[in-house]
Design a protein around this motif. Structure first.
Motif, PDB file in Angstrom:
ATOM      1  N   ILE A   6       1.060  -1.302   0.009  1.00  0.00           N
ATOM      2  CA  ILE A   6       0.243  -0.379  -0.271  1.00  0.00           C
ATOM      3  C   ILE A   6       1.109   1.231  -0.038  1.00  0.00           C
ATOM      4  O   ILE A   6       1.205   1.810   1.190  1.00  0.00           O
ATOM      5  N   GLY A   7       1.279   1.372  -1.268  1.00  0.00           N
ATOM      6  CA  GLY A   7       2.055   3.038  -1.280  1.00  0.00           C
ATOM      7  C   GLY A   7       3.564   3.099  -0.378  1.00  0.00           C
ATOM      8  O   GLY A   7       3.803   1.527  -1.358  1.00  0.00           O
ATOM      9  N   ASP A   8       3.790   3.714   0.121  1.00  0.00           N
ATOM     10  CA  ASP A   8       5.485   3.721   0.873  1.00  0.00           C
ATOM     11  C   ASP A   8       5.174   3.670   2.143  1.00  0.00           C
ATOM     12  O   ASP A   8       5.463   4.159   3.676  1.00  0.00           O
ATOM     13  N   MET A   9       3.512   2.804   2.893  1.00  0.00           N
ATOM     14  CA  MET A   9       2.669   3.559   4.475  1.00  0.00           C
ATOM     15  C   MET A   9       3.423   1.270   4.473  1.00  0.00           C
ATOM     16  O   MET A   9       4.029   0.918   6.070  1.00  0.00           O
ATOM     17  N   ALA A  10       3.196   0.410   3.744  1.00  0.00           N
ATOM     18  CA  ALA A  10       2.494  -0.939   4.364  1.00  0.00           C
ATOM     19  C   ALA A  10       2.071  -1.438   3.466  1.00  0.00           C
ATOM     20  O   ALA A  10       2.288  -1.205   2.252  1.00  0.00           O
ATOM     21  N   LEU A  11       2.534  -2.815   4.070  1.00  0.00           N
ATOM     22  CA  LEU A  11       2.720  -4.225   3.789  1.00  0.00           C
ATOM     23  C   LEU A  11       1.904  -5.075   4.177  1.00  0.00           C
ATOM     24  O   LEU A  11       1.285  -5.649   5.424  1.00  0.00           O
ATOM     25  N   LEU A  12       0.403  -5.432   2.940  1.00  0.00           N
ATOM     26  CA  LEU A  12      -0.539  -6.767   3.845  1.00  0.00           C
ATOM     27  C   LEU A  12      -0.801  -7.685   2.802  1.00  0.00           C
ATOM     28  O   LEU A  12      -0.622  -7.553   2.246  1.00  0.00           O
ATOM     29  N   THR A  13      -1.272  -8.381   3.898  1.00  0.00           N
ATOM     30  CA  THR A  13      -0.935  -9.658   4.245  1.00  0.00           C
ATOM     31  C   THR A  13      -2.222 -10.451   4.634  1.00  0.00           C
ATOM     32  O   THR A  13      -2.982 -10.047   5.127  1.00  0.00           O
ATOM     33  N   GLU A  14      -2.603 -11.830   4.498  1.00  0.00           N
ATOM     34  CA  GLU A  14      -3.678 -12.865   4.962  1.00  0.00           C
ATOM     35  C   GLU A  14      -3.601 -12.665   6.343  1.00  0.00           C
ATOM     36  O   GLU A  14      -4.881 -12.310   7.025  1.00  0.00           O
ATOM     37  N   GLN A  15      -2.719 -12.813   6.983  1.00  0.00           N
ATOM     38  CA  GLN A  15      -2.722 -11.617   8.805  1.00  0.00           C
ATOM     39  C   GLN A  15      -2.633 -10.610   9.133  1.00  0.00           C
ATOM     40  O   GLN A  15      -2.834 -10.477  10.512  1.00  0.00           O
ATOM     41  N   GLY A  16      -2.795  -9.699   8.008  1.00  0.00           N
ATOM     42  CA  GLY A  16      -2.988  -8.343   8.791  1.00  0.00           C
ATOM     43  C   GLY A  16      -1.610  -8.154   8.095  1.00  0.00           C
ATOM     44  O   GLY A  16      -0.857  -8.293   7.480  1.00  0.00           O
ATOM     45  N   TYR A  17      -1.095  -6.661   8.621  1.00  0.00           N
ATOM     46  CA  TYR A  17      -0.216  -5.931   8.419  1.00  0.00           C
ATOM     47  C   TYR A  17       0.908  -7.009   8.935  1.00  0.00           C
ATOM     48  O   TYR A  17       1.274  -7.207  10.132  1.00  0.00           O
ATOM     49  N   VAL A  18       2.184  -6.841   8.036  1.00  0.00           N
ATOM     50  CA  VAL A  18       3.212  -7.417   8.575  1.00  0.00           C
ATOM     51  C   VAL A  18       4.542  -6.184   8.632  1.00  0.00           C
ATOM     52  O   VAL A  18       4.298  -5.088   8.056  1.00  0.00           O
ATOM     53  N   LYS A  19       5.510  -6.240   9.326  1.00  0.00           N
ATOM     54  CA  LYS A  19       6.299  -5.780   9.577  1.00  0.00           C
ATOM     55  C   LYS A  19       7.886  -5.591   8.841  1.00  0.00           C
ATOM     56  O   LYS A  19       7.669  -7.434   8.816  1.00  0.00           O
ATOM     57  N   TRP A  20       8.085  -4.793   8.533  1.00  0.00           N
ATOM     58  CA  TRP A  20       9.832  -5.412   6.820  1.00  0.00           C
ATOM     59  C   TRP A  20      10.712  -4.772   7.763  1.00  0.00           C
ATOM     60  O   TRP A  20      11.556  -3.662   8.506  1.00  0.00           O
ATOM     61  N   ASP A  21      11.268  -5.487   7.768  1.00  0.00           N
ATOM     62  CA  ASP A  21      13.150  -5.753   8.122  1.00  0.00           C
ATOM     63  C   ASP A  21      13.717  -5.086   7.424  1.00  0.00           C
ATOM     64  O   ASP A  21      14.308  -6.014   6.127  1.00  0.00           O
ATOM     65  N   PHE A  22      14.766  -3.599   7.107  1.00  0.00           N
ATOM     66  CA  PHE A  22      14.807  -3.224   5.806  1.00  0.00           C
ATOM     67  C   PHE A  22      16.685  -3.443   6.541  1.00  0.00           C
ATOM     68  O   PHE A  22      17.370  -3.518   4.461  1.00  0.00           O
ATOM     69  N   ALA A  23      17.411  -4.430   7.193  1.00  0.00           N
ATOM     70  CA  ALA A  23      18.445  -4.829   6.915  1.00  0.00           C
ATOM     71  C   ALA A  23      18.490  -6.229   6.513  1.00  0.00           C
ATOM     72  O   ALA A  23      19.074  -6.374   5.341  1.00  0.00           O
ATOM     73  N   ARG A  24      17.089  -6.910   6.893  1.00  0.00           N
ATOM     74  CA  ARG A  24      17.593  -8.558   6.783  1.00  0.00           C
ATOM     75  C   ARG A  24      16.586  -8.593   5.144  1.00  0.00           C
ATOM     76  O   ARG A  24      16.648  -9.413   4.650  1.00  0.00           O
ATOM     77  N   GLN A  25      16.199  -7.707   4.981  1.00  0.00           N
ATOM     78  CA  GLN A  25      14.786  -7.642   3.501  1.00  0.00           C
ATOM     79  C   GLN A  25      13.934  -9.181   3.857  1.00  0.00           C
ATOM     80  O   GLN A  25      13.818  -9.322   3.266  1.00  0.00           O
ATOM     81  N   GLN A  26      13.486  -8.661   5.313  1.00  0.00           N
ATOM     82  CA  GLN A  26      12.721 -10.014   5.124  1.00  0.00           C
ATOM     83  C   GLN A  26      11.231  -8.878   6.135  1.00  0.00           C
ATOM     84  O   GLN A  26      11.346  -8.145   6.143  1.00  0.00           O
ATOM     85  N   ALA A  27      10.406 -10.136   5.975  1.00  0.00           N
ATOM     86  CA  ALA A  27       8.812  -9.462   6.691  1.00  0.00           C
ATOM     87  C   ALA A  27       8.598  -9.923   7.397  1.00  0.00           C
ATOM     88  O   ALA A  27       8.805 -11.276   7.778  1.00  0.00           O
ATOM     89  N   SER A  28       7.883  -9.694   8.947  1.00  0.00           N
ATOM     90  CA  SER A  28       7.318 -10.788  10.289  1.00  0.00           C
ATOM     91  C   SER A  28       6.313 -10.285  10.780  1.00  0.00           C
ATOM     92  O   SER A  28       5.594  -9.110  10.345  1.00  0.00           O
ATOM     93  N   ASN A  29       5.699 -10.633  11.520  1.00  0.00           N
ATOM     94  CA  ASN A  29       4.324 -10.608  11.772  1.00  0.00           C
ATOM     95  C   ASN A  29       4.613  -9.296  13.528  1.00  0.00           C
ATOM     96  O   ASN A  29       5.549  -9.533  14.156  1.00  0.00           O
TER      97      ASN A  29
END
Length: 457
Positions: free
Chosen positions: A191-214
């Motif tokens: 969603i733009g440059d604000m959020a990442l939406l998955t089936e679980q809802g919003y997920v947190k993006w780790d900029f250093a590791r380039q991966q997402a988590s709940n």
């Protein structure tokens, strides 16, 4: 030196060998002369060699002096040239400042803008797409001259791409870290440059590791990918801080967690509040029913009943109306006092609870601060998290004490006023009964006096 040694040797030998023969003395003298000649020849050779070396050194010195003079001449020429160049450079710098005008300030603004855009790409969900502009942005940042039109155009394209891409809602595939630590690719919606939406809802993006988590916790009205697909035009909750507020949401304790932080003192305050509210509710209902019964009794004063205070007072009046006015007044006052005691039953307990709750809150505050100082004594005050427990308990118990005291005090005031209204009604009716009885007695006295006067006449 050798000659002197030979002479000394000869003398020694002569002294030692006093009895030597004349032939030996002659031979020794010849040898001494030969050694002297050899030494003289050697000294002449050394003198000749020293003269040659002195001549060579003098020639070398003359050559170096000529070179030094040449170098000093060249140095003077270079100094003059350097001074002239400095004057020319100063004039050129003045001409450059006049020619560039405010472009120098613009150059600083451009470099700062390039740094901001590069940092924004690194800390946003568009980091991968923004890498294509890193080379251009690095050139703008590191250049020491005014940026060219090509570099300015590249900076403008980087900024325009970020604005355009940051306003899009686009599907993406990203690595997601599950609860067991395993990583898998999941489909998400950027969603733009604000959020990442998955089936679980919003997920947190780790900029250093380039991966997402709940996230640890999400609001109840947070959307999911499925709900967004069902109605793409719905208004959804978005965190404009790119996850900072959602991370803080997980640290907001629930009501039960707040109560647990308050400890035993907090639970006692809540128990006092519950008991006080129950007493206030029961007494409130009872006073309302009593007031309704009194209102009903006022409409039928000739038929008193024992189910309400006014009816009981009327019954006392009917039983004691043959007594004197003074006795009747005392009986009615006694009955009103009895009814007043029943009306105010439980109100003193409400008043006690209202005063006790903030005192318990203060007790919890003092207890929490004591624990805080104990922790500071053991671990120091470098980490605020170490002191958070005691301070939290202190503040929460204070809040609970005030929260409990306010409704209890309000309930006590309301019920006291209602009981006072009922008591005033009873006193008014009692006074009216006594006044009526006094009027009757006065009428009887007047009638008797009139009859007595008529009989005498």
């Amino acid at each position: 030196m050798k000659l002197l040694s030979l002479i000394i040797t000869s003398i020694s030998l002569a002294i030692v060998s006093v009895g030597a023969s004349a032939d030996d003395l002659a031979t020794l003298d010849n040898k001494a002369k030969a050694e002297q000649q050899t030494e003289n020849a050697h000294n002449q050779q050394r003198v000749a060699l020293s003269a040659q070396q002195r001549a060579a050194l003098q020639a070398k010195r003359d050559q170096l002096a000529k070179q030094l003079a040449q170098i000093e001449k060249e140095n003077a020429q270079l100094s003059d040239t350097f001074s002239a160049n400095e004057e020319i450079l100063a004039e050129k710098e003045k001409e450059l400042q006049l020619a560039t005008g405010s472009l120098g300030e613009l150059f600083g603004v451009v470099r700062q803008a390039a740094k901001d855009v590069q940092l924004s790409y690194e800390t946003s969900l568009l980091g991968e797409q923004g890498k294509t502009f890193n080379a251009t942005l690095d050139k703008v940042i590191s250049t020491d001259t005014l940026p060219s039109l090509k570099l300015l155009n590249g900076l403008w394209q980087a900024m325009q791409y970020k604005v355009t891409t940051g306003s899009e809602v686009a599907p993406v595939s990203l690595p997601f870290v599950q609860g067991d630590g395993k990583t898998q690719q999941v489909n998400a919606l950027r969603i733009g440059d604000m959020a990442l939406l998955t089936e679980q809802g919003y997920v947190k993006w780790d900029f250093a590791r380039q991966q997402a988590s709940n996230y640890l916790a999400l609001p109840s009205d947070a959307p999911t990918l499925a709900s967004f697909k069902q109605d793409a035009n719905q208004a959804i909750l978005i965190d404009p801080t790119r996850g900072v507020m959602l991370e803080q949401y997980a640290h907001q304790p629930t009501l039960m967690q707040r109560i647990d932080q308050a400890g035993v003192v907090g639970k006692i305050i809540i128990a006092i509040l519950v008991i006080g509210l129950i007493i206030a509710l029961v007494r409130g209902v009872r006073l309302i029913m009593t007031q309704q019964q009194i209102s009903k009794q006022l409409k039928q004063p000739e038929n008193p009943t024992d189910d309400n205070p006014l009816g009981r007072i009327l019954n006392v009046y009917n039983k004691e109306k043959k007594q004197s006015v003074e006795s009747l007044e005392l009986r009615l006052l006694e009955s009103i006092l009895d009814e007043q005691q029943g009306l105010e039953r439980g109100l003193s307990m409400l008043k006690l609870f209202a005063a006790l709750a903030p005192m318990l809150g203060l007790l919890g505050t003092v207890t929490g601060m004591i624990e805080t100082f104990q922790v500071i004594t053991q671990f120091g005050n470098g980490d605020p998290k170490v002191m958070a427990g005691g301070i939290s308990m202190a503040l929460i118990t204070t809040v609970l004490g005030l929260v409990a005291a306010m409704p209890l005090l309000l309930a006590h005031n309301i019920l006291s006023n209602r009981a006072e209204v009922i008591r005033n009604t009873l006193e008014k009716q009692g006074v009216s009964l006594v006044a009526r009885r006094a009027e009757i007695e006065s009428d009887k006295a007047n009638l008797s006096a009139t009859n007595f006067a008529g009989a005498n006449a």
